[in-house]
Scaffold this active site. Structure first.
Site, PDB file in Angstrom:
ATOM      1  N   TYR A 182       5.388  18.261 -10.005  1.00  0.00           N
ATOM      2  CA  TYR A 182       5.807  17.325 -11.045  1.00  0.00           C
ATOM      3  C   TYR A 182       5.544  17.912 -12.443  1.00  0.00           C
ATOM      4  CZ  TYR A 182       6.391  14.581  -6.910  1.00  0.00           C
ATOM      5  OH  TYR A 182       6.792  14.175  -5.663  1.00  0.00           O
ATOM      6  N   GLY A 327      -5.807  11.379   3.713  1.00  0.00           N
ATOM      7  CA  GLY A 327      -4.568  10.705   3.351  1.00  0.00           C
ATOM      8  C   GLY A 327      -3.991  10.000   4.551  1.00  0.00           C
TER       9      GLY A 327
HETATM   10  C1  LIG Z   1       2.996   8.857   2.171  1.00  0.00           C
HETATM   11  C2  LIG Z   1       2.405   9.928   1.280  1.00  0.00           C
HETATM   12  C3  LIG Z   1       2.523   9.803  -0.087  1.00  0.00           C
HETATM   13  C4  LIG Z   1       1.914  10.740  -0.943  1.00  0.00           C
HETATM   14  N1  LIG Z   1       1.942  10.537  -2.308  1.00  0.00           N
HETATM   15  C5  LIG Z   1       1.184  11.314  -3.122  1.00  0.00           C
HETATM   16  C6  LIG Z   1       0.985  10.976  -4.486  1.00  0.00           C
HETATM   17  O1  LIG Z   1       1.466   9.957  -5.008  1.00  0.00           O
HETATM   18  N2  LIG Z   1       0.233  11.812  -5.239  1.00  0.00           N
HETATM   19  C7  LIG Z   1      -0.342  12.956  -4.726  1.00  0.00           C
HETATM   20  O2  LIG Z   1      -1.036  13.683  -5.447  1.00  0.00           O
HETATM   21  N3  LIG Z   1      -0.195  13.270  -3.420  1.00  0.00           N
HETATM   22  C8  LIG Z   1       0.516  12.478  -2.608  1.00  0.00           C
HETATM   23  N4  LIG Z   1       0.578  12.760  -1.250  1.00  0.00           N
HETATM   24  C9  LIG Z   1      -0.182  13.897  -0.690  1.00  0.00           C
HETATM   25  C10 LIG Z   1      -1.553  13.422  -0.177  1.00  0.00           C
HETATM   26  O3  LIG Z   1      -2.394  13.021  -1.249  1.00  0.00           O
HETATM   27  C11 LIG Z   1      -2.298  14.526   0.620  1.00  0.00           C
HETATM   28  O4  LIG Z   1      -2.548  15.615  -0.230  1.00  0.00           O
HETATM   29  C12 LIG Z   1      -1.514  15.006   1.843  1.00  0.00           C
HETATM   30  O5  LIG Z   1      -0.994  13.930   2.569  1.00  0.00           O
HETATM   31  C13 LIG Z   1      -2.400  15.857   2.763  1.00  0.00           C
HETATM   32  O6  LIG Z   1      -3.517  15.137   3.166  1.00  0.00           O
HETATM   33  P1  LIG Z   1      -3.604  14.438   4.640  1.00  0.00           P
HETATM   34  O7  LIG Z   1      -3.339  15.519   5.615  1.00  0.00           O
HETATM   35  O8  LIG Z   1      -4.998  13.878   4.703  1.00  0.00           O
HETATM   36  O9  LIG Z   1      -2.547  13.380   4.681  1.00  0.00           O
HETATM   37  C14 LIG Z   1       1.227  11.846  -0.390  1.00  0.00           C
HETATM   38  C15 LIG Z   1       1.162  11.985   0.992  1.00  0.00           C
HETATM   39  C16 LIG Z   1       1.713  11.038   1.832  1.00  0.00           C
HETATM   40  C17 LIG Z   1       1.548  11.201   3.314  1.00  0.00           C
END
Ligand SMILES: Cc1cc2nc3c(=O)[nH]c(=O)nc-3n(C[C@H](O)[C@H](O)[C@H](O)COP(=O)(O)O)c2cc1C
Length: 381
Positions: A182, A327
């Protein structure tokens, strides 16, 4: 409780003195569920409340700081004072359950869908469109307009104003979203930033926008916060494009950020143990190890990426990161921390149960995005 999990549940003091009750935080996740006017809906407030009991800190989905920064359908806004009551509702719902509430603040830049921004006008550091298959999965195929220097200053100011609103709404902190392709990352990236003014041209100048935002926010906090207020910064370590951000570039940015008096840095990774693509000598060492080495204990680092079981978390924690973000796993199992606390880690659910949308308190737009994207979440094929 399994005594091997004690370190995960120990308290942690941030540099500004705020104490976190344990080491697990909720990663920022967009939920596509806000009203078209940018106010939050009851469905998303309930979704957050359901996930704010165990973790020490909840980082919200990103919120836009100016109308031309809206990056998602159903994204909530923080771009004018009229949004403060909506922000307050969210902050209160999180804090009531015992977690610190941190607002992730953002501008989508060239990733914004034209239909969401005034006059369909997409802006970025330069007039370079995103590449398909780049760092994010949903690039619009549009050529952005390069921001004028005066507009860049306005956006820096808008990040400060949004921070003031976060303070007034009762948030405990803000996280600067400098990751995932972004606007802030677009200024740091040699792919999207071809400027020749003070905001581009060399690696140092490409850092000018992110660092100016940090300074503006720190200044705002000093002026407006009556209690210690958390300021974190999230970044993506690398871009796949050429030219694009390399691990070496990121270590320079992180070195500069580590001297800025932030309360934490937060890397954005899908796999906690991933190794660098390019730009550093040893491509077998993990990104996290490189980051910890460069940071050298100057600021806490939040690690993230495919941590599902308590065993995954223990293994990640052993690398030396003081904080871990979950997440997808907190969407799948909102009671993760409580189960670890109560010695019930065997009961942690790590595959999405597709019959439990209601029980898991997941708003329809987020639920639909998850179940219609095969492979995104474990249990969804
Ligand atoms: C549904 C969804 C929406 C996400 N939206 C954002 C966001 O708004 N801002 C951001 O920095 N990362 C966003 N991410 C990335 C997550 O913060 C995280 O870095 C990523 O899912 C990996 O972590 P995890 O394996 O624990 O899910 C999003 C991830 C998912 C799955």
């Amino acid at each position: 409780m399994n005594e091997n999990n004690e370190p995960l549940l120990s308290t942690f003091k941030l540099p500004n003195g705020v104490e976190l009750k344990n080491r697990i935080v909720m990663a920022p996740m967009t939920n596509f569920s806000s009203n078209p006017d940018g106010s939050v809906t009851d469905a998303e407030v309930n979704y957050y409340a359901r996930r704010s009991k165990g973790v020490s800190m909840v980082i919200t989905a990103c919120t836009y700081v100016t109308p031309n920064g809206k990056g998602f359908h159903g994204e909530f806004g923080a771009d004018h004072d009229g949004m403060i009551p909506s922000l307050k509702q969210l902050a209160e719902a999180i804090k009531e359950q015992g977690a610190k509430a941190v607002l992730q603040i953002f501008h989508g830049g060239r990733m914004c869908p034209p239909e969401l921004v005034p006059n369909g006008e997409i802006v970025s550091a330069s007039d370079v469109p995103a590449e398909k298959g780049g760092v994010s999965t949903d690039e619009p195929d549009v050529k952005p307009r390069a921001l004028t220097e005066a507009e860049v200053e306005e956006i820096i100011h808008a990040f400060g104003e949004t921070t003031r609103r976060a303070i007034e709404a009762g948030f405990d902190g803000v996280e600067i979203h400098g990751a995932n392709g972004y606007l802030i990352q677009q200024f740091f990236s040699p792919h999207s930033n071809r400027r020749e003014d003070r905001f581009g041209g060399s690696l140092e100048k490409r850092m000018a926008f992110p660092l100016a935002i940090v300074d503006e926010i720190k200044k705002t906090v000093k002026e407006h916060a009556k209690a210690p207020f958390i300021v974190g910064y999230r970044f993506s370590p690398e871009e796949p494009e050429t030219p694009g951000i390399t691990m070496g570039d990121t270590l320079k940015l992180v070195d500069a950020l580590a001297g800025k008096g932030l309360d934490y840095l937060h890397v954005s990774l899908n796999d906690f143990f991933s190794a660098p693509r390019r730009g550093v000598e040893d491509l077998t060492k993990t990104r996290i190890d490189y980051l910890l080495e460069t940071i050298d204990n100057r600021v806490p680092l939040i690690g993230v990426g495919s941590i599902y079981s308590a065993e995954d978390a223990r293994k990640a924690f052993k690398t030396g990161v003081p904080l871990l973000a979950l997440g997808r796993e907190l969407i799948i199992d909102p009671d993760w921390v409580q189960k670890v606390q109560e010695g019930k880690e065997a009961e942690i659910v790590t595959q999405l149960d597709k019959s439990k949308q209601e029980e898991l308190v997941i708003p329809d737009p987020l639920w639909n995005a998850i179940v219609n994207t095969p492979g995104w979440f474990p249990g969804v094929s």
